[in-house]
Structure formats: C-alpha cells, structure tokens
Design a protein around this motif. Structure first.
Motif, PDB file in Angstrom:
ATOM      1  N   LEU A  30       0.824  -1.209   0.000  1.00 19.96           N
ATOM      2  CA  LEU A  30       0.000   0.000   0.000  1.00 19.96           C
ATOM      3  C   LEU A  30       0.859   1.260   0.000  1.00 19.96           C
ATOM      4  CD1 LEU A  30      -2.560  -1.221   2.672  1.00 19.96           C
ATOM      5  CD2 LEU A  30      -2.752  -1.346   0.182  1.00 19.96           C
ATOM      6  N   SER A  31       0.314   2.329  -0.529  1.00 21.07           N
ATOM      7  CA  SER A  31       0.994   3.624  -0.542  1.00 21.07           C
ATOM      8  C   SER A  31       0.975   4.216   0.869  1.00 21.07           C
ATOM      9  CB  SER A  31       0.278   4.558  -1.511  1.00 21.07           C
ATOM     10  OG  SER A  31      -1.049   4.754  -1.065  1.00 21.07           O
ATOM     11  N   ASN A  32       1.527   5.400   1.034  1.00 16.84           N
ATOM     12  CA  ASN A  32       1.522   6.081   2.332  1.00 16.84           C
ATOM     13  C   ASN A  32       0.115   6.145   2.924  1.00 16.84           C
ATOM     14  OD1 ASN A  32       4.199   6.540   2.587  1.00 16.84           O
ATOM     15  ND2 ASN A  32       4.133   8.660   1.898  1.00 16.84           N
ATOM     16  N   ASN A  33       0.048   6.092   4.236  1.00 10.77           N
ATOM     17  CA  ASN A  33      -1.227   6.096   4.953  1.00 10.77           C
ATOM     18  C   ASN A  33      -2.108   4.906   4.563  1.00 10.77           C
ATOM     19  OD1 ASN A  33      -0.985   8.541   6.527  1.00 10.77           O
ATOM     20  ND2 ASN A  33      -1.060   9.622   4.582  1.00 10.77           N
ATOM     21  N   ASP A  34      -1.476   3.893   4.006  1.00 17.53           N
ATOM     22  CA  ASP A  34      -2.212   2.700   3.560  1.00 17.53           C
ATOM     23  C   ASP A  34      -3.359   3.064   2.631  1.00 17.53           C
ATOM     24  OD1 ASP A  34      -0.492   1.179   5.152  1.00 17.53           O
ATOM     25  OD2 ASP A  34      -1.762   1.463   6.919  1.00 17.53           O
ATOM     26  N   GLY A  35      -3.089   4.066   1.756  1.00 14.85           N
ATOM     27  CA  GLY A  35      -4.135   4.578   0.877  1.00 14.85           C
ATOM     28  C   GLY A  35      -4.489   3.674  -0.287  1.00 14.85           C
ATOM     29  N   CYS A  36      -3.544   3.463  -1.200  1.00 15.10           N
ATOM     30  CA  CYS A  36      -3.834   2.730  -2.441  1.00 15.10           C
ATOM     31  C   CYS A  36      -2.890   1.546  -2.601  1.00 15.10           C
ATOM     32  CB  CYS A  36      -3.603   3.631  -3.652  1.00 15.10           C
ATOM     33  SG  CYS A  36      -4.522   5.150  -3.634  1.00 15.10           S
ATOM     34  N   CYS A  37      -3.290   0.614  -3.477  1.00  9.04           N
ATOM     35  CA  CYS A  37      -2.403  -0.489  -3.847  1.00  9.04           C
ATOM     36  C   CYS A  37      -1.374   0.020  -4.841  1.00  9.04           C
ATOM     37  CB  CYS A  37      -3.185  -1.607  -4.517  1.00  9.04           C
ATOM     38  SG  CYS A  37      -4.418  -2.313  -3.459  1.00  9.04           S
ATOM     39  N   VAL A  38      -0.108  -0.063  -4.481  1.00  6.36           N
ATOM     40  CA  VAL A  38       0.913   0.353  -5.434  1.00  6.36           C
ATOM     41  C   VAL A  38       1.720  -0.836  -5.959  1.00  6.36           C
ATOM     42  CG1 VAL A  38       1.127   2.735  -4.680  1.00  6.36           C
ATOM     43  CG2 VAL A  38       2.471   0.971  -3.544  1.00  6.36           C
ATOM     44  N   ALA A  39       1.484  -2.014  -5.389  1.00  6.56           N
ATOM     45  CA  ALA A  39       2.098  -3.217  -5.953  1.00  6.56           C
ATOM     46  C   ALA A  39       1.179  -4.384  -5.659  1.00  6.56           C
ATOM     47  CB  ALA A  39       3.482  -3.465  -5.352  1.00  6.56           C
ATOM     48  N   ARG A  40       1.066  -5.268  -6.631  1.00  6.75           N
ATOM     49  CA  ARG A  40       0.159  -6.420  -6.483  1.00  6.75           C
ATOM     50  C   ARG A  40       0.887  -7.684  -6.903  1.00  6.75           C
ATOM     51  NH1 ARG A  40      -3.085  -4.653 -11.187  1.00  6.75           N
ATOM     52  NH2 ARG A  40      -0.997  -3.893 -11.628  1.00  6.75           N
ATOM     53  N   SER A  41       0.697  -8.752  -6.154  1.00  4.74           N
ATOM     54  CA  SER A  41       1.240 -10.036  -6.590  1.00  4.74           C
ATOM     55  C   SER A  41       0.376 -10.545  -7.742  1.00  4.74           C
ATOM     56  CB  SER A  41       1.225 -11.036  -5.449  1.00  4.74           C
ATOM     57  OG  SER A  41      -0.108 -11.420  -5.159  1.00  4.74           O
ATOM     58  N   ASN A  42       0.876 -11.532  -8.474  1.00 11.99           N
ATOM     59  CA  ASN A  42       0.097 -12.082  -9.597  1.00 11.99           C
ATOM     60  C   ASN A  42      -1.266 -12.572  -9.146  1.00 11.99           C
ATOM     61  OD1 ASN A  42       2.173 -11.532 -11.325  1.00 11.99           O
ATOM     62  ND2 ASN A  42       3.009 -13.619 -11.325  1.00 11.99           N
ATOM     63  N   GLU A  43      -1.315 -13.149  -7.942  1.00  9.57           N
ATOM     64  CA  GLU A  43      -2.588 -13.681  -7.435  1.00  9.57           C
ATOM     65  C   GLU A  43      -3.618 -12.560  -7.281  1.00  9.57           C
ATOM     66  OE1 GLU A  43       0.370 -14.031  -5.975  1.00  9.57           O
ATOM     67  OE2 GLU A  43       0.862 -16.121  -6.466  1.00  9.57           O
ATOM     68  N   VAL A  44      -3.125 -11.368  -6.883  1.00 12.53           N
ATOM     69  CA  VAL A  44      -4.033 -10.232  -6.720  1.00 12.53           C
ATOM     70  C   VAL A  44      -4.448  -9.675  -8.086  1.00 12.53           C
ATOM     71  CG1 VAL A  44      -4.227  -7.881  -5.830  1.00 12.53           C
ATOM     72  CG2 VAL A  44      -3.144  -9.650  -4.453  1.00 12.53           C
ATOM     73  N   LYS A  45      -3.487  -9.611  -9.004  1.00 14.77           N
ATOM     74  CA  LYS A  45      -3.819  -9.160 -10.369  1.00 14.77           C
ATOM     75  C   LYS A  45      -4.886 -10.072 -10.963  1.00 14.77           C
ATOM     76  CE  LYS A  45       0.730  -7.110 -11.274  1.00 14.77           C
ATOM     77  NZ  LYS A  45       2.037  -7.256 -11.942  1.00 14.77           N
ATOM     78  N   ALA A  46      -4.760 -11.366 -10.680  1.00 15.38           N
ATOM     79  CA  ALA A  46      -5.732 -12.334 -11.219  1.00 15.38           C
ATOM     80  C   ALA A  46      -7.137 -12.081 -10.666  1.00 15.38           C
ATOM     81  CB  ALA A  46      -5.278 -13.758 -10.908  1.00 15.38           C
ATOM     82  N   LEU A  47      -7.212 -11.470  -9.493  1.00 12.96           N
ATOM     83  CA  LEU A  47      -8.528 -11.157  -8.924  1.00 12.96           C
ATOM     84  C   LEU A  47      -9.122  -9.892  -9.550  1.00 12.96           C
ATOM     85  CD1 LEU A  47      -7.844 -11.866  -5.134  1.00 12.96           C
ATOM     86  CD2 LEU A  47      -9.249 -13.225  -6.702  1.00 12.96           C
ATOM     87  N   GLY A  48      -8.367  -9.283 -10.448  1.00 14.01           N
ATOM     88  CA  GLY A  48      -8.885  -8.109 -11.159  1.00 14.01           C
ATOM     89  C   GLY A  48      -8.648  -6.795 -10.432  1.00 14.01           C
ATOM     90  N   VAL A  49      -7.784  -6.807  -9.424  1.00 11.89           N
ATOM     91  CA  VAL A  49      -7.507  -5.568  -8.696  1.00 11.89           C
ATOM     92  C   VAL A  49      -6.580  -4.683  -9.533  1.00 11.89           C
ATOM     93  CG1 VAL A  49      -6.443  -4.584  -6.638  1.00 11.89           C
ATOM     94  CG2 VAL A  49      -7.783  -6.690  -6.474  1.00 11.89           C
ATOM     95  N   LYS A  50      -7.007  -3.447  -9.758  1.00 13.99           N
ATOM     96  CA  LYS A  50      -6.212  -2.533 -10.593  1.00 13.99           C
ATOM     97  C   LYS A  50      -5.194  -1.785  -9.742  1.00 13.99           C
ATOM     98  CE  LYS A  50      -8.439  -3.105 -14.575  1.00 13.99           C
ATOM     99  NZ  LYS A  50      -8.342  -4.589 -14.376  1.00 13.99           N
ATOM    100  N   MET A  51      -4.114  -1.399 -10.425  1.00 12.90           N
ATOM    101  CA  MET A  51      -3.102  -0.550  -9.803  1.00 12.90           C
ATOM    102  C   MET A  51      -3.779   0.723  -9.283  1.00 12.90           C
ATOM    103  SD  MET A  51       0.177  -0.222  -9.378  1.00 12.90           S
ATOM    104  CE  MET A  51       1.509   0.960  -9.248  1.00 12.90           C
TER     105      MET A  51
END
Length: 445
Positions: A30-51
């Motif tokens: 997560l980015s600062n303050n746990d705001g956004c996803c800034v890196a995703r493992s392949n398993e998370v990308k497979a779930l359709g989570v966008k950058m």
DNA sequence: TCTGGGGTCCTAGGACCC
DNA sequence: TCTGGGGTCCTAGGACCC
C-alpha cells in the motif's frame, strides 16, 4: 543491443524475500497512509484488482480471498534495489539504472553469446544472490527492449527472457500485431485513445505509421518512438544520472489537519527532508514553493489548494534558512477554516554551488529576519564567507549524524515532537537489511 | 472513516530583443 | 495604398514515466 531487466511485482517480491510464506499468496503493498495499492502479486492481479485501487474499497475482497497487505517499506525496497543493480553491473560494462526496479544494460558487441542463455544466467543470479524474480527483454532499441520485457513477463513459454532480435520479419509482424499500442513505452492513455481514433490500435500499426505525420500531429517524442519500433535507435543509454532540476517532498497527513501549528511542523519537516536530498546531490536551491491541499475526494467540503513561491536572495542548501523561508510562505497562504489533507515543498532553480553567483548587495533588504522565534544565524547575518563556511560545517555534521544514527536523529525544533499529522501505517514490516534490531532470524530445526 | 509520491520533456504563445 | 525578419526566453498546460 539493449537488455531491459525488470523485477516482477518489485515491492511485493521484496517482502517475499524475507517472508517466503507469502509465496503463492495474494499480497498487496500500500501507498503512504495505507491509501492505495501500489504493488500487487500475480494472485491479486488475477482477482482483477487494478493498480492504484484504494485499500478501503478492497476490504471485502481481501477478506474473501485472504489478501495480505503491507504498508510501504521504502527503506527495504531501496536497499534491495541497490543490491539488485550491483549484481546486474557484472553483466555489462554499461548500465543505466532507470528506476527502482528497472535497469538497461548495453549488450552491444555480445554477438559471441547466446543472449537468451545470458538472460537466463542473469535471472538465476539475481534470484540466488538477492532473492528477487526478474524478467529480461532484449532488442536493438530501448523501446523494443521494454516491449520485449513485457512479452517475457506475459508469455510463460519464454520463461522470463525474450530476445526480439531473434524474430524473423514475419514473426515480428505477428507479435506486434497482437499487442495493444498502449503497451508501448511513451504511449500513455491519452495518446492511445487519439491513436486508436486514427486507426492505430496495435504496436504494428504504430510501427508502420508515417513518422513525419505523427510528429506534426503529436510531437517529436512520438516520431522517435516509431523509429525505435523500426529498430532505429534514437535513445542512448544514460549511464550517469544527471542531478535533479527540482526536488519535491510532499505527503498526505495521517489525518486531516486544521491548525497552522501542525502545518508548520509538517512544512518544516518536509523542507528538512528536501534539503537533505538537495545536499546529497551537491546542489543549492534558488527558490522554494510551498503548497497545501484539502481533500479533493470530499466534494462536500470547501476546497483550497494554494501555493506560493518564495525566492531566496542567493542559492542555499541550509536546512534552517530554507525552513524559515518555507514557513514564511506557509503563513502567507494559510487560511483557517479548511481541513487540509496534504502539504508539500518544492525546491526549484537548483544550481551548482561551484558556479553560483553570490548576492550583489550582501544581505537583502527584501526579506527581514523571520519573526516566529526561529532565526538561523545565516538569515539575520549578512551571508559572509564566514557564515557560509559555518553553515556548511553545520549541515555536514547534521547529515553525518543522521546517516549514522538514522534519519531524524538531529532535527529542527520547528518540526515538532508530537507530530499528530504523521503518516499512519497499519501494516508495518521490518527493515530487514538496514537495522540491526530488525535483522531476520533463522531458526534451526 | 478511508483515495501516493516523485519526476521529465515538449509545445504553443506571449514578451521581448536587435 | 502602404507596416520585416530573425531570434531567445519564459510560462502554462499537457503528456508521459515509475
């Protein structure tokens, strides 16, 4: 011939190096303050989570699929990046560190090697010595090497290494026709949209378009991209990173801030950090911009995002002097009654002190000493040779202590002690490689 | 409740110069 | 009636990158 070596899901992979139980599991950073996803493992990308997806929007999905989250740990990423780059340096005399997780290598004159094998050696070495999985793209231009890297990442059959130069003309056509034009380095969302409307949808379409027309319609950058796609190298390897032309330190607060005193602490603290970066590249700054921002997502609340540029009479790298100027600016733009989400400072007009011009009039009548009980000597005294030397010695000492004892060991009182505005981190992780107390411990069975 | 933090380059247009 | 030619610098805005 160029290679582009790029770490896979870099931040996530850094956590996995020291926490192998994360392998095969869905992980986000997560980015600062746990705001956004800034890196995703392949398993998370497979779930359709966008950058860039906000973490709070993911809570339910995370619970359902057991997604593990980490607050960002830049100390760890920075250190592993250095190790990664050092290993890569063994594979070519010419290296361009392009970003924290990417590196170009010059493979010119390596004709005696099988470059695909060589790429595999790189992958194995980085995996064994640093613990990071990487992919390698090889091609006669940087733009094609980036594209080749994309292919190495997306198409399993290449096992992480793809050499574009091995393709026949027909194979090139087929490959480029299968890739969206937006994947090309330098073609972002806007350009892909406009290109698509002109009938240029794939990389092949772009390669075969007329460079002069595109230059007229867009810019010389797009023209160069077309040439690069044709195998004509327009972008050189840049071995030495030129000094930055501007330095920004800005952060969202852990919670919305109302009081001037809190903003003052934050601005003093960001300025100190920016000045540290400034001295690290041996530059002086000629002006400081200070800016504030309310939360743009709270559409119901009054919005205000002011900024001001405070010029310095002569370039400086002195934390105290810079902070006093920044706070001067802050008090001019601050308005009560708003809930501020973010503040920042930007050092601009950076120069090399060896060639800088001292103030013609000694000390400037334009800016008197600051009046908030915080007066570094260099502000109230004329900037004599003596005071300059004194400031230099002080800053050297400050940097040395902070380098040795940790950032923030020695700091301005103006930075405050409670720091209610500080970033929040709900999912911290150890600085495994840079702190004795946080070293990983191996247990024998 | 809750939404990151840095950077660079290019172009067009205006102001100004001789 | 009728008004040149060549250039630099700065800024804002737009686009891109990781």
């Amino acid at each position: 011939m160029f290679a582009l070596v790029d770490a896979n899901n870099f931040y996530v992979s850094c956590h996995r190096v020291f926490n192998p139980s994360l392998k095969g599991k869905p992980v986000v950073v997560l980015s600062n303050n746990d705001g956004c996803c800034v890196a995703r493992s392949n398993e998370v990308k497979a779930l359709g989570v966008k950058m860039g997806t906000p973490w709070f929007q993911l809570r339910e999905l995370a619970l359902r699929h057991g997604i593990l989250a980490f607050s960002s740990n830049y100390t760890l990423y920075g250190d592993l990046s250095r190790r990664f780059m050092r290993v890569l340096a063994q594979f070519s005399p010419y290296q361009e560190v392009y970003s924290i997780d990417e590196c170009f290598l010059d493979f010119t004159g390596f004709n005696h090697l099988d470059l695909t094998d060589y790429g595999q050696t790189i992958r194995q070495r980085v995996l064994q010595w640093v613990g990071l999985p990487v992919c390698v793209g090889i091609a006669p231009t940087k733009t094609l090497a980036k594209l080749a890297n994309h292919v190495a990442k997306k198409r399993e059959q290449y096992q992480g290494v793809f050499d574009y130069s091995r393709l026949s003309r027909e194979q090139q056509d087929e490959l480029l026709a299968s890739i969206d034009v937006g994947e090309v380095w330098g073609i972002g969302r806007r350009l892909s949209g406009r290109l698509a409307r002109m009938g240029i949808a794939t990389v092949k379409d772009l390669r075969d378009a007329d460079p002069k027309t595109l230059r007229r319609q867009f810019s010389v950058v797009v023209e160069r991209t077309v040439l690069e796609l044709r195998g004509i190298s327009c972008l050189d390897l840049e071995e030495v990173t030129p000094p930055k032309k501007e330095i920004i330190t800005s952060r969202s607060f852990g919670k919305l801030v109302v009081k001037l005193e809190d903003l003052q602490q934050a601005v003093a603290s960001y300025t100190a950090r920016a000045a540290e970066k400034l001295r690290r590249q041996h530059s002086d700054t000629g002006a400081i911009q200070v800016f504030l921002q309310t939360n743009p997502h709270k559409t119901g609340e009054p919005q205000y995002h002011p900024s001001i540029i405070v010029p310095l009479v002569e370039p400086s790298d002195d934390t105290g002097l810079l902070a006093s100027r920044a706070l001067l600016g802050l008090r001019q733009i601050y308005k009560p009654g708003y809930r501020y989400q973010k503040a920042g400072v930007m050092l601009m007009e950076l120069s090399d002190p060896k060639t800088s011009q001292p103030d013609l009039f000694g000390t400037s009548p334009l800016f008197g000493p600051p009046s908030f009980g915080f007066s570094p000597p260099s502000v109230i005294e004329p900037a004599t040779e003596q005071s300059r030397l004194k400031s230099q010695r002080l800053m050297d000492t400050l940097d040395q202590i902070n380098r040795k004892m940790g950032r923030g060991t020695l700091r301005l009182a103006a930075e405050g002690f409670q720091q209610a505005w500080k970033v929040r981190t709900d999912y911290p992780s150890p600085r495994y490689t840079t702190r004795w107390e946080e070293l990983p411990i191996a247990h024998a069975k």
